[in-house]
Design an enzyme around this catalytic site. Structure first.
Site, PDB file in Angstrom:
ATOM      1  N   SER A 169       0.838  -1.194   0.000  1.00 46.32           N
ATOM      2  CA  SER A 169       0.000   0.000   0.000  1.00 46.32           C
ATOM      3  C   SER A 169       0.881   1.256   0.000  1.00 46.32           C
ATOM      4  O   SER A 169       1.654   1.461  -0.938  1.00 46.32           O
ATOM      5  CB  SER A 169      -0.957  -0.067   1.190  1.00 46.32           C
ATOM      6  OG  SER A 169      -2.022   0.831   1.035  1.00 46.32           O
ATOM      7  N   ASP A 216      -9.067  -5.202  -4.637  1.00 41.75           N
ATOM      8  CA  ASP A 216      -8.659  -3.800  -4.551  1.00 41.75           C
ATOM      9  C   ASP A 216      -9.650  -2.981  -5.375  1.00 41.75           C
ATOM     10  O   ASP A 216     -10.313  -3.511  -6.277  1.00 41.75           O
ATOM     11  CB  ASP A 216      -7.240  -3.624  -5.131  1.00 41.75           C
ATOM     12  CG  ASP A 216      -6.154  -3.672  -4.062  1.00 41.75           C
ATOM     13  OD1 ASP A 216      -6.350  -3.069  -2.997  1.00 41.75           O
ATOM     14  OD2 ASP A 216      -5.102  -4.303  -4.301  1.00 41.75           O
ATOM     15  N   HIS A 246      -7.356  -5.906  -0.217  1.00 40.70           N
ATOM     16  CA  HIS A 246      -6.216  -5.021   0.008  1.00 40.70           C
ATOM     17  C   HIS A 246      -5.411  -5.420   1.253  1.00 40.70           C
ATOM     18  O   HIS A 246      -4.241  -5.057   1.372  1.00 40.70           O
ATOM     19  CB  HIS A 246      -6.742  -3.585   0.166  1.00 40.70           C
ATOM     20  CG  HIS A 246      -5.669  -2.552   0.255  1.00 40.70           C
ATOM     21  ND1 HIS A 246      -5.042  -2.030  -0.852  1.00 40.70           N
ATOM     22  CD2 HIS A 246      -5.098  -1.929   1.325  1.00 40.70           C
ATOM     23  CE1 HIS A 246      -4.131  -1.140  -0.472  1.00 40.70           C
ATOM     24  NE2 HIS A 246      -4.160  -1.057   0.841  1.00 40.70           N
TER      25      HIS A 246
END
Length: 291
Positions: free
Chosen positions: A153, A234, A266
């Site tokens: 991320s 995602d 995610h």
């Protein structure tokens, strides 16, 4: 007619709220589960490995590394440098050792990097800290042969910025053999229009200066393999960013693989690095043989 209007701000807010896209749990629960999984995994790793914790690479409170050493390193060993996510404003290296057990058992050291998160940390400073941490690692541990970056991320963004480093001012050139960039953000401009920037307080100049999409080195190192991984769950924006960044690196001559992982979101896309059988773990375990 004319130019397409930008997506309305509320649409961007949603696109850049990764917890809203998980089919497993609601938004709050998926974040809580992520914090618990990474913290518990890190505790297991610390209990089961030879470690050097809180090694300072600078003077700041968070300028520290946690190093998980391979069980019986015979001579030199590769190191996977893990850069945590948390949207540049939460998490720390203290929840970032969960990937260590399967890797140290295969002879790979794992290094979790701490850096100043917002609001104390500014984007320029975070990028600089992560770069300095690598230079420190190379100078301090001569037995490390070959570095691999892994970021999740916001950490994938920081790892991508490391790939764009001009190392001349650091006095060392880390031998970066590969990078595993997981569910990252590579163009910060859309972030300016979301709640994420409330803590970051980035100007457009800062966002552009720190967007990996806008600073791709044209001289691709022959020995560096980049894996850009994204989760099925995602958001479309995250998926677009990964695809476009991977394509831009490839167009500049980098060796890039794009990996679209089914059945994960995610958060568990990275949590599963604590599992021996997980595809990204196996990528890490192949590092010693790649040297």
């Amino acid at each position: 007619p004319g130019a397409q209007p930008r997506a309305p701000p509320q649409a961007l807010e949603q696109q850049y709220s990764p917890s809203r896209w998980s089919p497993r749990l609601d938004s709050e629960a998926v974040i809580q589960a992520h914090l618990e999984a990474t913290a518990a995994g890190t505790q297991r790793a610390r209990a089961g490995a030879q470690t050097s914790l809180h090694v300072p690479y600078g003077d700041g409170d968070r300028e520290k590394l946690d190093i998980y050493f391979p069980a019986e390193p015979a001579g030199a060993f590769p190191a996977l440098v893990y850069i945590h996510g948390g949207y540049w404003q939460c998490l720390s290296k203290d929840e970032s050792g969960f990937a260590a057990p399967p890797l140290v058992s295969q002879g790979v050291a794992v290094v979790a990097v701490g850096y100043d998160i917002a609001p104390k940390g500014h984007m320029d400073a975070m990028v600089l800290q992560v770069r300095r941490s690598l230079a420190f690692l190379v100078r301090r541990y001569s037995r490390i042969r070959g570095l691999y970056l892994c970021g999740h991320s916001a950490g994938a963004h920081l790892a991508a910025m490391v790939l764009a480093t001009d190392w001349t001012e650091y006095g060392v050139v880390p031998d970066i053999k590969g990078a595993v960039l997981v569910s990252g953000v590579y163009d910060l401009e859309p972030i300016l229009h979301t709640y994420v920037n409330d803590a970051l307080n980035m100007s457009r100049e800062v966002a552009q200066r720190n967007s990996p999409m806008l600073c791709i080195p044209s001289a691709a190192p022959m020995s560096c393999e980049v894996l850009v991984a994204v989760a099925q769950h995602d958001s479309p924006e995250f998926r677009r960013q990964s695809q476009e960044y991977g394509q831009a690196l490839r167009a500049a001559g980098w060796s890039v693989s794009l990996l679209d992982l089914a059945g994960v979101d995610h958060f568990d896309i990275i949590e599963k690095l604590s599992e021996e059988s997980y595809v990204l773990t196996q990528v890490g375990e192949e590092l010693p043989s790649a040297l």
